[in-house]
Design a protein around this motif. Structure first.
Motif, PDB file in Angstrom:
ATOM      1  N   GLY C 112      43.891  45.863  39.172  1.00  0.00           N
ATOM      2  CA  GLY C 112      44.513  44.750  39.891  1.00  0.00           C
ATOM      3  C   GLY C 112      45.257  43.851  38.917  1.00  0.00           C
ATOM      4  O   GLY C 112      46.376  43.413  39.172  1.00  0.00           O
ATOM      5  N   ASP C 113      44.642  43.582  37.769  1.00  0.00           N
ATOM      6  CA  ASP C 113      45.289  42.741  36.764  1.00  0.00           C
ATOM      7  C   ASP C 113      46.556  43.393  36.245  1.00  0.00           C
ATOM      8  O   ASP C 113      47.541  42.720  35.957  1.00  0.00           O
ATOM      9  CB  ASP C 113      44.333  42.498  35.584  1.00  0.00           C
ATOM     10  CG  ASP C 113      43.170  41.605  35.968  1.00  0.00           C
ATOM     11  OD1 ASP C 113      42.151  41.622  35.266  1.00  0.00           O
ATOM     12  OD2 ASP C 113      43.291  40.885  36.990  1.00  0.00           O
ATOM     13  N   ALA C 116      49.173  42.870  38.887  1.00  0.00           N
ATOM     14  CA  ALA C 116      49.543  41.456  38.944  1.00  0.00           C
ATOM     15  C   ALA C 116      50.378  41.055  37.736  1.00  0.00           C
ATOM     16  O   ALA C 116      51.271  40.207  37.833  1.00  0.00           O
ATOM     17  CB  ALA C 116      48.280  40.601  39.035  1.00  0.00           C
ATOM     18  N   ASP C 127      48.110  33.195  40.551  1.00  0.00           N
ATOM     19  CA  ASP C 127      47.236  34.347  40.332  1.00  0.00           C
ATOM     20  C   ASP C 127      46.730  34.897  41.654  1.00  0.00           C
ATOM     21  O   ASP C 127      46.677  36.101  41.854  1.00  0.00           O
ATOM     22  CB  ASP C 127      46.030  33.936  39.471  1.00  0.00           C
ATOM     23  CG  ASP C 127      46.430  33.675  38.036  1.00  0.00           C
ATOM     24  OD1 ASP C 127      45.611  33.125  37.285  1.00  0.00           O
ATOM     25  OD2 ASP C 127      47.566  34.025  37.659  1.00  0.00           O
ATOM     26  N   ARG C 131      47.411  38.592  43.150  1.00  0.00           N
ATOM     27  CA  ARG C 131      46.279  39.457  43.474  1.00  0.00           C
ATOM     28  C   ARG C 131      46.385  39.992  44.908  1.00  0.00           C
ATOM     29  O   ARG C 131      46.141  41.173  45.158  1.00  0.00           O
ATOM     30  CB  ARG C 131      44.983  38.671  43.294  1.00  0.00           C
ATOM     31  CG  ARG C 131      43.730  39.479  43.493  1.00  0.00           C
ATOM     32  CD  ARG C 131      42.508  38.551  43.385  1.00  0.00           C
ATOM     33  NE  ARG C 131      41.366  39.145  44.053  1.00  0.00           N
ATOM     34  CZ  ARG C 131      40.557  40.030  43.482  1.00  0.00           C
ATOM     35  NH1 ARG C 131      40.771  40.411  42.247  1.00  0.00           N
ATOM     36  NH2 ARG C 131      39.528  40.532  44.155  1.00  0.00           N
ATOM     37  N   GLU C 132      46.787  39.127  45.819  1.00  0.00           N
ATOM     38  CA  GLU C 132      46.939  39.565  47.203  1.00  0.00           C
ATOM     39  C   GLU C 132      47.983  40.655  47.309  1.00  0.00           C
ATOM     40  O   GLU C 132      47.810  41.658  48.001  1.00  0.00           O
ATOM     41  CB  GLU C 132      47.381  38.379  48.101  1.00  0.00           C
ATOM     42  CG  GLU C 132      46.252  37.589  48.716  1.00  0.00           C
ATOM     43  CD  GLU C 132      45.207  38.460  49.370  1.00  0.00           C
ATOM     44  OE1 GLU C 132      44.030  38.376  48.969  1.00  0.00           O
ATOM     45  OE2 GLU C 132      45.551  39.263  50.274  1.00  0.00           O
ATOM     46  N   SER C 134      48.844  42.671  44.972  1.00  0.00           N
ATOM     47  CA  SER C 134      48.316  43.905  44.377  1.00  0.00           C
ATOM     48  C   SER C 134      47.484  44.665  45.395  1.00  0.00           C
ATOM     49  O   SER C 134      47.604  45.882  45.532  1.00  0.00           O
ATOM     50  CB  SER C 134      47.424  43.589  43.178  1.00  0.00           C
ATOM     51  OG  SER C 134      48.091  42.809  42.243  1.00  0.00           O
ATOM     52  N   VAL C 150      40.297  46.770  43.694  1.00  0.00           N
ATOM     53  CA  VAL C 150      41.309  46.104  42.871  1.00  0.00           C
ATOM     54  C   VAL C 150      40.702  45.610  41.558  1.00  0.00           C
ATOM     55  O   VAL C 150      41.403  45.396  40.582  1.00  0.00           O
ATOM     56  CB  VAL C 150      41.958  44.942  43.659  1.00  0.00           C
ATOM     57  CG1 VAL C 150      40.976  43.790  43.808  1.00  0.00           C
ATOM     58  CG2 VAL C 150      43.225  44.471  43.001  1.00  0.00           C
ATOM     59  N   ASP C 151      39.385  45.429  41.520  1.00  0.00           N
ATOM     60  CA  ASP C 151      38.717  44.986  40.304  1.00  0.00           C
ATOM     61  C   ASP C 151      38.118  46.132  39.506  1.00  0.00           C
ATOM     62  O   ASP C 151      37.333  45.911  38.592  1.00  0.00           O
ATOM     63  CB  ASP C 151      37.611  43.979  40.646  1.00  0.00           C
ATOM     64  CG  ASP C 151      38.181  42.653  41.078  1.00  0.00           C
ATOM     65  OD1 ASP C 151      37.594  42.022  41.979  1.00  0.00           O
ATOM     66  OD2 ASP C 151      39.229  42.251  40.524  1.00  0.00           O
TER      67      ASP C 151
END
Lengths: 315, 355, 348
Positions: C112-113, C116, C127, C131-132, C134, C150-151
């Motif tokens: 996810g990062d 983003a 941020d 994230r949304e 992503s 996503v994490d």
């Protein structure tokens, strides 16, 4: 995680046990190590020796002696044969000096290593790279007691730029404290700067060619962002963990020679003097003390590594 | 389940499980990876059997186990009638001469610090040949694989992928084996080079009377070399068939899906073709599905597929498949079908019934 | 389709200075890419197709690389563009996915990062908003339970999933061109089918053009609108999908088409292979690069043929072969199919 820590604690117990036994036995077999003789002083009379033996329990079987010594160590009641001072008290007094020496040197070498490593990697193959490489190799090749002694003599004694050894407590004078530690820090760091900057350089050069760096570039990140977030971040992981291990090793006894050369009166120097006199209690206690630190720091490093590199967490 | 000729290699209910251990002080086995889960087949002299499947199906583990690079968990391996399943180093020595392997990655399987001559002559020297004889034989071998004698003095990095693979083949041929196990020998090569290597392998088979176990994930390549083809999924055999029949009459839905997934290099046919895309990902070999291992992704799955593992059913002329709802078989063929001995022990007795 | 091409490449050349001499990886490539079309660049290793694609985004820049020619995207010249300009285009206007999904994602950052990061490099968003977006992209490429995953880290995904993540990443800023360099080579065939399907759907939905670099003619047949065939650093033939597959004009194309093992046809006795090897990149023959391997080579072939329309077919169908159109039609039929005759059998 809990399982991991428990396993490590058990390992530590085993390691400490093994070290204590080996050290203890070494002193039993070295010639000239008979503590009764040493305690008695010059020209001991046989009945004097017998009395000392009974008093200290040297006539008892080895197992009993071992058990008794261990008990003394763990209750903090252990006294040196030569100085009659409580070993644990002495260690408590000396330890801060060793700690500051190790910590300062570790931070210094890390800082320079990152700077040099980055510089030589960015300019790989160019003059700057080769010059610093040579300097690094020289640093690795010079034994710390030699360079330390040279620095102490020329810069300290002769030129008077730096103090001629000794340690000043922080509380007394912060500036003097740093002043007295600068040369020891430098002497101790040189070796590590050489190793770490080369290691970082190698990691950086490998990482720069990785596919994910290419992906980062394709995303439109600036070169600086790519360098910090991707290249440096990934290259530093093994370096940081190695740093933890080396710091533990230095703390656990690797700074002995530096302490002696600069007369810092730390735990290392205490160990050195005790070994010279074959004085068992301090040597045994300090050895176990050092081993304890190394195991603890090893464990800590493993945990940090898993934190930094998520792939490690799986295994 | 066999071709013509005497069986060279017999595999019976072979299992290869890898343990996963956990524990505070003493590591206990908590799970097992069912890499190869009860596989049986035979390979005859002079035959080529193709072994296909996607990543994680167990074909590489199976080939390594057959070469006795790994110790099987259960089952039996017989080479020329002799039981080599748990043979020690001494017992395996004759096997090592007769069974050789060619690996997938031509860049990684050759020692970059040795010359071609050294690489190819190692097996000969290990088995007692003198240096001069060995080097002479190296020249002969390089010639058979289409390389020149002068290549013997060079290092691997001086060659292309296709040439390196030829060197690997020359090394495998050194001891005059009967069986060569090839683990994805052309996957890492360009298309036109693949064709060259495949043709070379066929020529060598004729010239030296070799048998091949050709492991691949590419159904199109395997078709050319194979007499029979076995399809694996999640450690089990889904279908074994004479080569051509696999492509004209695939019986197992997984085989059909594999064939359907291969894009045809012919735009009109591609557009005209109706295909069912297999959904999802291959499941975890640590915890395989119950019943038929393919049922979670199979468009034809019904209730019985989830509860009963289908046996390997023999349809005709050596074509077997493990499926409760087989494709491309007539009612007659279904009623004449029998349960194959190669069925896993855990499979049921139920044969597919005529619809 | 708009009249002006989205991307115009003219006489692109890329050379690398090495210890063994100058390696000319790309030797004069010219192409147009229209908005929304899928252009396949086909060739084997050493053909220069990957280098060409990566050069568009400046990914081949290095101290020993030399560039010639132009690549114009919406009025901006890409080849000599400054860093700042290129950084604005990368990811935002032209995005790329690479061959090996295992190594193309940073293993120590969450996926996810990583998505983003690209979004925030081009848009000033918070941020949370990045994230949304992503998560939204992950859902669009078909990753189940995107909000949880996503994490996750790259090593927690399979190869096929990782490639989907790469696609999500590439499309996160809604680029006009997607360059896909061998996107499915490292994947299983059933997963490949899913990924190709996904690329086509996304093209239909977003209208992005796709440059598909591949060696797999099956993938080309599945996805492409137009095809450029590369050999030894040059485009040797270019045309629509059907033109290339059914009326190919260059002997190398015939050889490629003939050497494919096909599952839907009868099995030939031998797989027709193109004899010989591609030329070394440092030392190419004069004139037509394919001449040493071509059974139909003749006198004129020692002059380099230009890439142009030479008779048979639509004006957009270009090739580099001196043979007459009629001869091409005749010679490309081998045993009833398109292929390249083996050298010994070639008539004088």
């Amino acid at each position: 995680m809990a399982r991991f820590i428990i396993r490590r604690l058990l390992a530590m117990v085993l390691v400490l046990f093994a070290i204590s036994v080996i050290t203890f036995l070494i002193f039993q077999v070295i010639p000239g190590g008979d503590p009764a003789v040493r305690l008695a002083g010059k020209q001991p009379m046989p009945d004097q020796l017998a009395r000392i033996r009974a008093q200290y329990g040297f006539d008892k079987p080895i197992l009993v002696q071992y058990a008794r010594t261990m008990k003394e160590i763990f209750t903090g009641n252990i006294t040196s044969y030569s100085t009659q001072i409580n070993v644990v008290d002495e260690i408590k007094q000396d330890f801060p000096r060793t700690l500051w020496l190790a910590l300062g040197a570790a931070l210094m070498w890390m800082g320079f290593a990152v700077a040099f490593g980055l510089y030589t990697a960015m300019r790989a193959g160019a003059i700057g790279d080769r010059v610093i490489t040579v300097i690094a190799l020289v640093g690795v090749s010079m034994p710390v007691f030699w360079i330390g002694a040279l620095m102490n003599y020329y810069l300290g004694f002769k030129a008077g730029i730096f103090p001629n050894g000794g340690y000043v407590i922080f509380g007394q004078s912060p500036t003097d404290w740093i002043y007295h530690l600068l040369m020891p820090w430098t002497a101790l760091s040189l070796l590590f700067i050489g190793i770490y900057s080369r290691l970082l350089r190698s990691n950086l050069l490998d990482t720069i060619n990785e596919d994910y760096v290419r992906t980062a570039r394709a995303k439109g990140l600036t070169e600086r962002q790519i360098l910090t977030r991707h290249v440096l971040r990934n290259s530093l992981i093994p370096i940081v963990t190695l740093w933890g291990l080396d710091f533990g090793a230095v703390l656990g006894g690797g700074a002995i020679l530096t302490e002696v050369v600069f007369d810092l009166q730390g735990v290392g120097q205490y160990a050195y003097e005790s070994v010279k006199q074959l004085d068992v209690p301090p040597v045994l206690t300090i050895t176990m003390f050092g081993a304890f630190f190394i195991v603890v720091l090893n464990t800590f490093v493993d945990i940090v590594y898993a934190f930094l590199d998520p792939r490690i967490r799986v295994s | 389940m066999s071709g013509d000729g005497a069986p060279l290699l017999e595999v019976k209910h072979l299992k290869q499980y890898f343990p996963i251990r956990e524990g505070v002080i003493f590591a206990r086995e908590v799970e097992r990876v069912h890499a190869v889960d009860d596989v049986s087949f035979e390979l005859s002299e002079g035959e080529t059997v193709g072994l296909v499947g996607e990543s994680g199906c167990g074909k590489t583990t199976l080939s390594r186990t057959l070469m006795r690079l790994l110790d099987p968990t259960d089952g039996e391996i017989r080479f020329r009638g002799a039981d080599v399943t748990h043979a020690g180093r001494r017992g395996l020595e004759p096997l090592r001469r007769e069974m050789q392997m060619v690996f997938q990655d031509p860049f990684a399987s050759l020692n970059p610090r040795k010359t071609v001559r050294q690489i190819v002559s190692v097996p000969l020297r290990l088995h007692g040949m003198s240096k001069d004889d060995a080097f002479r034989r190296v020249g002969e071998l390089l010639d058979s694989v289409g390389l020149a004698a002068e290549h013997a003095g060079r290092y691997p990095h001086e060659f292309s992928g296709g040439q390196r693979q030829r060197i690997g083949i020359a090394r495998a041929l050194a001891l005059e084996p009967k069986l060569i196990v090839l683990d994805e020998p052309v996957s890492a090569l360009d298309v036109s080079v693949q064709a060259q290597i495949v043709n070379l392998l066929e020529d060598l088979q004729d010239e030296f009377g070799l048998s091949y176990l050709f492991v691949a994930h590419d159904l199109s390549v395997v078709r050319h070399v194979s007499d029979r083809i076995a399809v694996m999924y999640l450690g089990k055999l889904m279908e074994v068939s004479p080569a051509e029949q696999l492509y004209t009459k695939p019986i197992h839905p997984y085989t059909s899906a594999l064939l359907g997934a291969i894009p045809i290099p012919d735009p009109r046919e591609n557009r005209a073709r109706e295909r069912i895309l297999v959904s999802g990902e291959p499941p975890n070999p640590i915890d395989p599905p119950t019943g038929c291992v393919f049922h979670p992704r199979c468009p034809r799955a019904t209730g019985v597929c989830e509860t009963d593992e289908p046996p390997l059913v023999s349809y005709e002329s050596g074509h077997v498949a493990a499926c409760h709802h087989p494709l491309n078989v007539t009612e007659q063929e279904i009623s004449a079908a029998t349960r194959s001995d190669a069925s896993p022990h855990t499979a049921g007795e139920k044969l597919p019934s005529a619809a | 389709m708009s009249a002006d091409p989205l991307l115009q490449i003219r006489d692109l050349g890329v050379s690398f200075l090495t210890e063994e001499g100058t390696v000319r990886a790309v030797d004069g490539v010219s192409l147009d890419l229209a908005a929304g079309e899928i252009l396949a660049v086909v060739g084997e290793s050493g053909s220069g197709k990957s280098v060409s694609a990566m050069t568009l985004l400046g990914l081949t820049r290095s101290p020993n690389a030399r560039f010639e020619g132009t690549a114009t995207y919406k009025g901006t010249e890409l080849i000599g563009a400054g860093d700042h300009e290129l950084q604005g285009i990368r990811g935002e206007e032209i995005a790329m996915i690479f061959q090996d999904p295992m190594t193309s994602l940073n293993p120590v950052h969450k996926i996810g990062d990583q998505i983003a990061e690209q979004i925030q490099a081009h848009d000033k968003v918070s941020d949370a908003a990045a994230r949304e977006r992503s998560i939204e992209m992950l859902e669009r490429v078909g990753i189940p339970r995107a909000r949880e995953r996503v994490d996750s880290y790259p090593h927690e995904f399979s190869g096929g999933m990782r490639q989907r993540v790469m696609i999500a990443l590439a499309l996160s800023c809604d680029p006009n061109i997607l360059i896909a360099d061998e996107p499915t080579t490292a994947l299983d065939v059933t997963i490949q089918a899913q990924i190709l399907d996904r690329i086509r759907t996304l093209r239909d939905e977003t209208g992005a053009a796709v440059i598909l670099v591949t060696h797999d003619l099956g993938v080309v047949a599945e996805l492409a609108d137009r095809v450029a065939v590369m050999y030894a650093g040059r485009i040797v033939e270019q045309g629509t999908l059907d033109e290339i597959f059914y009326e190919p004009q260059h002997p190398y194309t015939w050889g490629l088409l003939g050497s494919i093992a096909r599952v839907d046809r009868d099995r030939p006795d031998r797989l027709p292979a193109i004899a010989g090897l591609p030329p070394s990149l440092a030392d190419r023959p004069e004139g037509c690069h394919f001449r040493p391997r071509c059974p139909h080579a003749f006198g004129k072939c020692d002059q380099t043929p230009d890439l142009e329309h030479r008779g048979g077919g639509a004006p957009g169908h270009l090739d580099r072969c001196w043979l007459e159109a009629e001869a091409k039609e005749r010679l490309r039929q081998v045993d009833g199919q398109i292929g390249l005759r083996a050298p010994e059998e070639s008539p004088a």
